[in-house]
Design an enzyme around this catalytic site. Structure first.
Site, PDB file in Angstrom:
ATOM      1  N   LYS A  33      46.859 116.243  -0.593  1.00  0.00           N
ATOM      2  CA  LYS A  33      47.784 115.618  -1.548  1.00  0.00           C
ATOM      3  C   LYS A  33      48.710 116.673  -2.126  1.00  0.00           C
ATOM      4  O   LYS A  33      48.263 117.706  -2.626  1.00  0.00           O
ATOM      5  CB  LYS A  33      47.000 114.943  -2.685  1.00  0.00           C
ATOM      6  CG  LYS A  33      47.895 114.338  -3.770  1.00  0.00           C
ATOM      7  CD  LYS A  33      47.100 113.513  -4.747  1.00  0.00           C
ATOM      8  CE  LYS A  33      46.572 114.269  -5.941  1.00  0.00           C
ATOM      9  NZ  LYS A  33      47.605 114.715  -6.897  1.00  0.00           N
ATOM     10  N   LYS A  62      54.896 109.694  -7.597  1.00  0.00           N
ATOM     11  CA  LYS A  62      54.879 108.621  -8.620  1.00  0.00           C
ATOM     12  C   LYS A  62      56.288 108.172  -8.998  1.00  0.00           C
ATOM     13  O   LYS A  62      56.705 108.277 -10.162  1.00  0.00           O
ATOM     14  CB  LYS A  62      54.143 109.074  -9.874  1.00  0.00           C
ATOM     15  CG  LYS A  62      52.695 109.493  -9.635  1.00  0.00           C
ATOM     16  CD  LYS A  62      51.995 109.800 -10.960  1.00  0.00           C
ATOM     17  CE  LYS A  62      50.552 110.216 -10.775  1.00  0.00           C
ATOM     18  NZ  LYS A  62      50.362 111.529 -10.153  1.00  0.00           N
ATOM     19  N   ARG A 208      39.825 120.642  -7.763  1.00  0.00           N
ATOM     20  CA  ARG A 208      39.106 121.894  -8.025  1.00  0.00           C
ATOM     21  C   ARG A 208      37.728 122.031  -7.381  1.00  0.00           C
ATOM     22  O   ARG A 208      37.380 123.138  -6.947  1.00  0.00           O
ATOM     23  CB  ARG A 208      39.062 122.132  -9.546  1.00  0.00           C
ATOM     24  CG  ARG A 208      40.435 122.507 -10.082  1.00  0.00           C
ATOM     25  CD  ARG A 208      40.585 122.285 -11.568  1.00  0.00           C
ATOM     26  NE  ARG A 208      40.654 120.863 -11.885  1.00  0.00           N
ATOM     27  CZ  ARG A 208      40.881 120.376 -13.102  1.00  0.00           C
ATOM     28  NH1 ARG A 208      41.069 121.213 -14.106  1.00  0.00           N
ATOM     29  NH2 ARG A 208      40.930 119.085 -13.296  1.00  0.00           N
TER      30      ARG A 208
HETATM   31  O1  C5P Z   1      40.866 119.142  -9.786  1.00  0.00           O
HETATM   32  P1  C5P Z   1      40.657 117.648  -9.890  1.00  0.00           P
HETATM   33  O2  C5P Z   1      39.629 117.120  -8.897  1.00  0.00           O
HETATM   34  O3  C5P Z   1      40.389 117.198 -11.292  1.00  0.00           O
HETATM   35  O4  C5P Z   1      42.074 117.028  -9.431  1.00  0.00           O
HETATM   36  C1  C5P Z   1      42.308 115.660  -9.448  1.00  0.00           C
HETATM   37  C2  C5P Z   1      43.676 115.351  -8.936  1.00  0.00           C
HETATM   38  O5  C5P Z   1      43.892 113.949  -9.117  1.00  0.00           O
HETATM   39  C3  C5P Z   1      44.836 116.048  -9.641  1.00  0.00           C
HETATM   40  O6  C5P Z   1      45.888 116.225  -8.679  1.00  0.00           O
HETATM   41  C4  C5P Z   1      45.244 115.051 -10.704  1.00  0.00           C
HETATM   42  O7  C5P Z   1      46.607 115.157 -11.045  1.00  0.00           O
HETATM   43  C5  C5P Z   1      45.010 113.728  -9.963  1.00  0.00           C
HETATM   44  N1  C5P Z   1      44.806 112.570 -10.830  1.00  0.00           N
HETATM   45  C6  C5P Z   1      43.800 112.497 -11.770  1.00  0.00           C
HETATM   46  N2  C5P Z   1      43.666 111.377 -12.546  1.00  0.00           N
HETATM   47  C7  C5P Z   1      44.492 110.354 -12.385  1.00  0.00           C
HETATM   48  C8  C5P Z   1      45.510 110.401 -11.433  1.00  0.00           C
HETATM   49  C9  C5P Z   1      45.635 111.533 -10.654  1.00  0.00           C
HETATM   50  O8  C5P Z   1      43.020 113.422 -11.910  1.00  0.00           O
HETATM   51  N3  C5P Z   1      44.316 109.272 -13.106  1.00  0.00           N
END
Ligand code: C5P
Length: 230
Positions: A33, A62, A208
């Site tokens: 992504k 988005k 992460r």
């Molecule tokens: O590092 P982590 O697993 O928290 O990353 C989650 C990803 O999903 C990031 O790119 C974040 O912007 C995205 N995201 C999120 N919650 C949402 C929509 C998108 O964490 N509601």
């Protein structure tokens, strides 16, 4: 539905940082992504480079604008050959329909963001959005489904009710995934990969826990093993 369920979130500010992680990943084990930070920094050339390495790319920009502008942006993104892209459901029915019309069904998957999970009740009051957030999410997901979008981004905790409402073919793309033993970082409501799939998630957006892992490939393999056969 493809069994390749992991989408690795490349939340980086430069191509060099992103490629350091991507070079350790395998397109047979995950998709990628690219969000607005990385895309703004690098432009379409990185998208094309990652696709040339065999990765499917979810372009997470988005879009939210007047219907014509969103339709044209969707067309431009789809013509890059990305696997998935998204728009805000809050742009309304005509904007969603215009986005759908711009992308032939069966090519790039077109999904919608319902409510940003960062919005709390005060934020909703400030912008005059009435009702409980779970009801707003359901309404926007139903609207996205009615406009023939392929799916929505949602929390894995919302997945069971949306799966029941919207049927088995609608994609539910869920962030907020953490492995047992991971720290939660800034995520408030987290779910394990296994529980997310059991809840009805189609694809898991994971940042992460993979990108900061000592061995990102091993992290992918372990997650795939956890959800294999579900
Ligand atoms: O590092 P982590 O697993 O928290 O990353 C989650 C990803 O999903 C990031 O790119 C974040 O912007 C995205 N995201 C999120 N919650 C949402 C929509 C998108 O964490 N509601």
């Amino acid at each position: 539905m493809s069994k390749l369920r992991i989408i690795v979130a490349l939340d980086f500010g430069s191509a060099a940082e992103a490629l350091k992680v991507v070079d350790q990943l395998d397109p047979q084990l995950c998709r990628l992504k690219i969000g607005m930070e990385l895309f703004t920094a690098t432009g379409p050339s990185l998208v094309e480079h990652l696709m040339s390495k065999g990765f499917d790319v979810f372009l997470d920009l988005k879009f939210h604008d007047i219907p014509t502008t969103v339709a044209r942006a969707c067309k431009a993104a789809s013509s890059l050959g990305v696997w998935m892209l998204n728009v805000h459901a809050l742009g309304g029915k005509r904007m969603l329909a215009a986005a759908r019309d711009a992308i032939p069904q069966g090519s790039t998957k077109l999904i919608a963001v319902t409510l940003l999970t960062s919005m709390d009740q005060n934020d909703l009051d400030d912008i005059g959005l009435r009702g409980r957030s779970d009801e707003i999410v359901e309404r926007l997901a139903q609207l996205s489904h009615d406009c023939a979008l392929d799916g929505v981004v949602c929390s894995a905790l919302e997945a069971p009710s949306l799966r029941q409402m919207l049927g088995s073919n609608f994609c539910l793309v869920t962030p907020g995934i953490r492995l047992a033993g991971n720290q939660s970082d800034d995520q408030k409501r987290i779910t394990t990969p296994r529980q997310a799939i059991l809840n009805g998630s189609s694809y898991l957006v994971i940042g992460r826990p993979i990108t900061q892992a000592v061995d990102p490939l091993l992290a992918c393999q372990q997650i795939n093993a956890e959800i294999a056969g579900l």
